[in-house]
Write a protein that holds these residues in place. Structure first.
Motif: not given
Length: 141
Positions: A70-73, A85-87, A49-53
């Motif tokens: 971003l949630p929908d993406a 995102l915080r991480q 998920v983080r890589l996708r973000l």
């Protein structure tokens, strides 16, 4: 200081500590603090998920993305996306800017360039969009 060689340590402060430097792994062994710093960035990126973000933010035409999109993406709930995102912000991969109700995120290309440089001489590091590109005939770091 060469921004291609600093690695950001996770912290609660808004400003990264640029004093944490690491030589490429093929040059010298990491000390404990360097290993912890590098591991924190790798850990932040070691999640699909983080890589996708990161990919969504980095590839956006404006070079930034609103948390509202971003949630929908990524097909995850807002609290889950906020956690990820915080991480990424804590690890120095993304930077956050509050604009009214929404937070906007931008890639910190110097962190990814530093990560690439630390991982070894055998890698070709391509600057992220918006990062300074090497002059013609100069190797990418």
């Amino acid at each position: 200081m060469d921004v291609n060689m600093f690695l950001v340590a996770p912290s609660d402060s808004a400003e990264p500590d640029p004093g944490l430097c690491c030589s490429p792994l093929s040059v010298s062994a990491l000390d404990e603090a360097e290993a912890e710093s590098l591991a924190a960035v790798l850990k932040a990126l070691a999640d699909p998920v983080r890589l996708r973000l990161v990919s969504i933010v980095a590839s956006s035409p404006e070079g930034e993305a609103c948390t509202c999109d971003l949630p929908d993406a990524v097909g995850k709930s807002q609290p889950t996306v906020s956690h990820h995102l915080r991480q990424l912000v804590d690890a120095g991969v993304l930077e956050r800017e509050q604009r009214g109700k929404w937070a906007w995120f931008r890639l910190r290309p110097e962190t990814l360039t530093a990560l690439c440089a630390v991982l070894g001489d055998g890698l070709v590091c391509v600057p992220a969009p918006g990062a300074a590109r090497p002059a013609a005939g100069q190797p990418a770091r």
